[in-house]
Structures are given as structure tokens and as C-alpha cells.
Design a protein around this motif. Structure first.
Motif, mmCIF file in Angstrom:
data_model
loop_
_atom_site.group_PDB
_atom_site.id
_atom_site.type_symbol
_atom_site.label_atom_id
_atom_site.label_comp_id
_atom_site.label_asym_id
_atom_site.label_seq_id
_atom_site.Cartn_x
_atom_site.Cartn_y
_atom_site.Cartn_z
ATOM 1 N N LEU A 49 38.496 27.194 40.749
ATOM 2 C CA LEU A 49 38.720 27.390 39.624
ATOM 3 C C LEU A 49 39.471 26.172 38.940
ATOM 4 C CD1 LEU A 49 42.389 29.041 39.381
ATOM 5 C CD2 LEU A 49 40.941 29.094 41.284
ATOM 6 N N PRO A 50 39.740 25.943 38.035
ATOM 7 C CA PRO A 50 39.454 24.565 36.999
ATOM 8 C C PRO A 50 41.351 24.432 36.949
ATOM 9 C CG PRO A 50 38.907 25.543 35.435
ATOM 10 C CD PRO A 50 39.201 26.707 36.437
ATOM 11 N N GLU A 51 42.135 22.725 37.057
ATOM 12 C CA GLU A 51 43.406 22.542 36.839
ATOM 13 C C GLU A 51 43.036 22.956 35.110
ATOM 14 O OE1 GLU A 51 46.703 19.237 37.388
ATOM 15 O OE2 GLU A 51 44.522 18.995 38.112
ATOM 16 N N ARG A 52 43.133 22.857 34.348
ATOM 17 C CA ARG A 52 43.207 22.857 33.473
ATOM 18 C C ARG A 52 42.215 23.166 32.145
ATOM 19 N NH1 ARG A 52 47.995 20.704 30.153
ATOM 20 N NH2 ARG A 52 48.876 19.630 31.880
ATOM 21 N N ALA A 53 41.787 24.157 32.111
ATOM 22 C CA ALA A 53 40.432 24.499 31.259
ATOM 23 C C ALA A 53 40.438 25.390 30.982
ATOM 24 C CB ALA A 53 39.228 23.669 32.334
ATOM 25 N N PHE A 54 40.804 26.434 30.354
ATOM 26 C CA PHE A 54 41.129 27.713 30.119
ATOM 27 C C PHE A 54 39.649 28.467 29.215
ATOM 28 C CE2 PHE A 54 45.720 26.263 29.945
ATOM 29 C CZ PHE A 54 46.238 26.800 31.311
ATOM 30 N N ASP A 55 39.312 29.073 29.160
ATOM 31 C CA ASP A 55 38.086 30.127 28.522
ATOM 32 C C ASP A 55 38.469 30.033 27.052
ATOM 33 O OD1 ASP A 55 39.005 32.580 28.129
ATOM 34 O OD2 ASP A 55 38.609 33.285 29.729
ATOM 35 N N LYS A 56 37.931 31.048 26.565
ATOM 36 C CA LYS A 56 38.104 31.058 25.088
ATOM 37 C C LYS A 56 39.771 32.142 24.618
ATOM 38 C CE LYS A 56 34.459 34.552 24.919
ATOM 39 N NZ LYS A 56 33.424 34.784 24.327
ATOM 40 N N ASN A 57 38.899 33.030 25.807
ATOM 41 C CA ASN A 57 40.899 33.878 25.469
ATOM 42 C C ASN A 57 42.145 33.007 26.081
ATOM 43 O OD1 ASN A 57 38.925 35.460 24.451
ATOM 44 N ND2 ASN A 57 38.007 36.443 26.805
ATOM 45 N N GLY A 58 41.622 31.781 26.448
ATOM 46 C CA GLY A 58 43.084 30.862 26.754
ATOM 47 C C GLY A 58 43.490 32.140 29.088
ATOM 48 N N ARG A 59 42.784 31.989 29.032
ATOM 49 C CA ARG A 59 42.750 32.228 30.766
ATOM 50 C C ARG A 59 42.275 31.418 31.689
ATOM 51 N NH1 ARG A 59 44.729 37.736 31.528
ATOM 52 N NH2 ARG A 59 43.525 38.355 33.493
ATOM 53 N N ILE A 60 42.025 31.473 32.772
ATOM 54 C CA ILE A 60 41.540 30.719 33.978
ATOM 55 C C ILE A 60 40.426 31.138 34.436
ATOM 56 C CG2 ILE A 60 42.052 29.219 36.144
ATOM 57 C CD1 ILE A 60 44.939 30.791 35.519
ATOM 58 N N PRO A 61 39.182 30.819 33.928
ATOM 59 C CA PRO A 61 38.126 31.008 34.357
ATOM 60 C C PRO A 61 38.135 30.642 36.265
ATOM 61 C CG PRO A 61 37.870 28.861 33.876
ATOM 62 C CD PRO A 61 39.245 28.957 33.296
ATOM 63 N N VAL A 62 37.379 31.917 36.451
ATOM 64 C CA VAL A 62 36.806 31.581 37.888
ATOM 65 C C VAL A 62 35.879 32.168 38.294
ATOM 66 C CG1 VAL A 62 37.655 32.723 40.772
ATOM 67 C CG2 VAL A 62 39.109 32.573 38.885
ATOM 68 N N TRP A 63 34.908 31.033 39.154
ATOM 69 C CA TRP A 63 33.620 31.176 39.706
ATOM 70 C C TRP A 63 34.347 31.375 40.911
ATOM 71 C CZ3 TRP A 63 35.333 27.149 36.537
ATOM 72 C CH2 TRP A 63 35.010 27.344 35.088
ATOM 73 N N ARG A 64 32.887 31.783 41.382
ATOM 74 C CA ARG A 64 32.145 32.787 42.558
ATOM 75 C C ARG A 64 30.371 32.007 43.419
ATOM 76 N NH1 ARG A 64 33.412 38.520 42.857
ATOM 77 N NH2 ARG A 64 31.576 39.016 42.779
ATOM 78 N N TRP A 65 30.686 31.313 44.668
ATOM 79 C CA TRP A 65 29.641 31.157 45.272
ATOM 80 C C TRP A 65 29.201 32.460 45.810
ATOM 81 C CZ3 TRP A 65 25.031 28.612 44.178
ATOM 82 C CH2 TRP A 65 24.081 28.356 44.949
ATOM 83 N N ASN A 66 27.679 32.366 46.038
ATOM 84 C CA ASN A 66 27.632 34.120 46.732
ATOM 85 C C ASN A 66 26.462 33.368 47.670
ATOM 86 O OD1 ASN A 66 24.925 34.140 45.649
ATOM 87 N ND2 ASN A 66 25.434 36.318 44.976
ATOM 88 N N GLY A 67 26.333 32.440 48.300
ATOM 89 C CA GLY A 67 25.396 31.980 48.593
ATOM 90 C C GLY A 67 24.095 31.273 47.961
ATOM 91 N N ARG A 68 23.876 31.761 47.413
ATOM 92 C CA ARG A 68 22.946 31.727 46.108
ATOM 93 C C ARG A 68 22.678 30.935 44.829
ATOM 94 N NH1 ARG A 68 22.342 36.402 48.366
ATOM 95 N NH2 ARG A 68 22.218 37.846 46.339
ATOM 96 N N ARG A 69 24.207 31.897 44.088
ATOM 97 C CA ARG A 69 23.684 30.910 42.445
ATOM 98 C C ARG A 69 25.987 31.602 42.626
ATOM 99 N NH1 ARG A 69 25.168 35.403 39.343
ATOM 100 N NH2 ARG A 69 24.736 37.206 39.983
#
Length: 303
Positions: free
Chosen positions: A176-196
Motif C-alpha cells: 500500500l502507498p504512503e500517501r495516495a488515497f483512492d477516490k473515496n479517500g481511503r488507503i488502497p491495498v494491492w495483493r499479488w497472488n503469484g500471477r497478478r
């Protein structure tokens, strides 16, 4: 934390150093909602050109060793001596400069390494904040294997991007980023499952705190270390969630410190000690400034 406003940073760390020298920094945090129990602090010093700027760590071998990462692309292994459970000494065993996929040593903007996760096979995964990406290192001295970069990574601000990296019990990576909120003002979290990469959930920001590191504890919960920089010094916060198929639930604030209680805590490792007690070990980034210090801080965490 790199390339910040120089004036604000110097004023803040100078104030924090002054408070600590005057005995203002308490041995226990000035906590409003603290549920973590302070154990100890240890200031690590070493006269090496690579020493400092630590942004991530992982405690291993039941608390007797660690892997620590600087934000100038140096990966360090060290042994930890303890007395009655408290850190009494640290001895660096190895230090490796990270390499790009081409084999060249990483430097400058491309080498702003921030997050660290260690897979069961020993591979080190590292997130970078300058050119936002995550890379795998099968060995510390090996060339990087850069994971695919989704469009979302390319749009992140260059000094506010992938600050954290964590791995769950299934081997999936979370960043997740230090300071890059999504359009709803929340902290986005990305997940890597080994493929995408996917974006399974987001987290709520609260107050002026920004994410600096994350970890999955032995209990399977997600822990997030956050920092706030004030003119009186650094504040730290530790929050925890249960991660379910529906997203994060049961948000709990475990630690909330007052300005100057600790230095610039940026790295987090949650682990079990020999008594079965869960601990959070955090390390500070001294920004290679003489008015700051490399501090390791430990707290006992509730179940």
C-alpha cells in the motif's frame, strides 16, 4: 522517508532530539488508546557508510536475528543479543547492495527501497517508492526479478508510493502507498497472488498518520505501522485488522504515541518470543542525519 521538505524535517527531528535529551521522551508511550505494553528500546550504532535509513525489518530465529533494509538499497543481516528478553547488542553479519534486473547496483531514485517481505523459500520481496514496483530477490546478491507493474503503480506519486510490503500465510503479497488515497479517500491495498495484482480492499485513514510498514502476525492478523511528523517530533500508531473474504474487520488501535516518544519508526516485524508472547519490533529511519538515531523498539501485543 526521502526528499521531504528539508525545513520541516530538520525542525521536527531537532525538536525531538531536544525533548529526548531533556528527558521528555518517556520510557512508555504517551498513549491515548494504547493496548500494547512497552518492553524496551535499543539504539544501534555502527560506523559503516551504508549504515542508517532503515525502513523495514524482519525478526527471525525467535528474536536472535534480523534482516533489515535501508532506503538506499542495502539489505543487512544481523545477530541480536538479548539479556532477560531485552536487546543488549546487535552485530551485523552481512550487507548487500541490491541490484536491478540488469545486474547493476541500484542507486538514487530507482533505489528507494522501502518494504520487505520474506517468503517461506527465503526469497526477499522488496517494494520501491521511487519507481513504484515490487521485486523478488532469490538471494541478496542476485539480480532483481521485477513483478509486473499494474497501471495503478505507474500513477502513484514518486515519493509517496509503495512504502509497505507484507506476506500472508498463503504466500500472497500486500502493498500500500504512503500517501495516495483512492477516490473515496481511503488507503488502497494491492495483493499479488503469484500471477497478478488485484485490489481486494482498502483501509480507512485516521488523523494525520500515514502508512510506513505492515506485517502479518503469527495470529494471521494484519498489522499497520503509521507515522505522523509534527514540529515536536514523530508520533507512531499501530493498528490491527482481521482479514476476511469480505475485507478487513475488527479494527483495533494497539499503540498511539505522543511526539518525541520514539524516533522515526518506519519498519515493523510481528513475531512470537520464546515464551509464546507476541511482540512488535520496530526500527527507526534516521534519514542519515546526526540529530536522529537508529532505534529498535519492542512492545508486547495483546492477543
Amino acid at each position: 522517508m526521502r526528499r521531504r521538505s528539508a525545513i520541516k524535517l530538520i525542525l521536527a527531528v531537532a525538536a525531538a532530539a531536544g525533548l529526548a535529551a531533556a528527558g521528555y521522551a518517556a520510557s512508555r508511550p504517551l498513549a491515548e488508546e494504547s493496548k500494547a505494553q512497552y518492553l524496551s528500546s535499543y539504539t544501534w550504532t555502527l560506523k559503516k557508510p551504508w549504515f542508517g535509513g532503515f525502513s523495514a525489518l524482519k525478526i527471525t530465529d525467535g528474536g536472535s536475528a534480523m534482516v533489515v533494509l535501508s532506503d538506499r538499497s542495502t539489505l543487512v543481516t544481523a545477530r541480536i543479543a538479548r539479556r532477560q528478553g531485552r536487546i543488549s547488542g546487535i552485530t551485523a553479519a552481512s550487507a548487500h547492495r541490491l541490484r536491478a534486473s540488469t545486474g547493476k547496483t541500484l542507486r538514487g531514485f530507482a533505489g528507494d527501497s522501502e518494504g520487505l517481505a520474506i517468503a517461506p523459500d527465503g526469497s526477499r520481496y522488496i517494494s520501491f517508492e521511487g519507481a513504484a514496483r515490487v521485486a523478488r530477490y532469490r538471494r541478496p546478491e542476485a539480480p532483481a526479478e521485477v513483478l509486473p507493474r499494474p497501471k495503478a503503480f505507474r500513477k502513484l506519486p514518486p515519493n509517496k508510493s509503495l512504502e509497505t510490503l507484507a506476506i500472508d500465510s498463503r504466500g500472497r503479497l500486500y502493498t500500500l502507498p504512503e500517501r495516495a488515497f483512492d477516490k473515496n479517500g481511503r488507503i488502497p491495498v494491492w495483493r499479488w497472488n503469484g500471477r497478478r495484482w488485484s485490489r481486494p480492499f482498502s483501509l480507512p485513514p485516521r488523523g494525520g498518520f500515514l502508512p510506513v510498514d505492515a506485517d502479518f502476525g503469527p495470529d494471521g492478523r494484519f498489522y499497520l505501522l503509521e507515522r505522523d511528523l509534527t514540529l515536536l517530533g514523530f508520533r507512531s500508531r499501530l493498528r490491527r485488522w482481521d482479514i476476511t473474504a469480505a475485507g478487513p474487520v475488527n479494527e483495533t488501535t494497539l499503540l498511539l504515541t505522543g511526539p518525541g516518544t520514539h524516533d522515526n519508526l518506519e519498519g515493523l516485524s510481528v513475531w512470537l518470543d520464546g515464551t509464546g508472547r507476541m511482540r512488535a519490533t520496530m526500527v527507526s529511519d534516521d534519514n542519515f542525519l546526526p540529530v536522529q538515531r537508529t532505534e529498535l523498539v519492542e512492545y508486547a501485543l495483546p492477543r
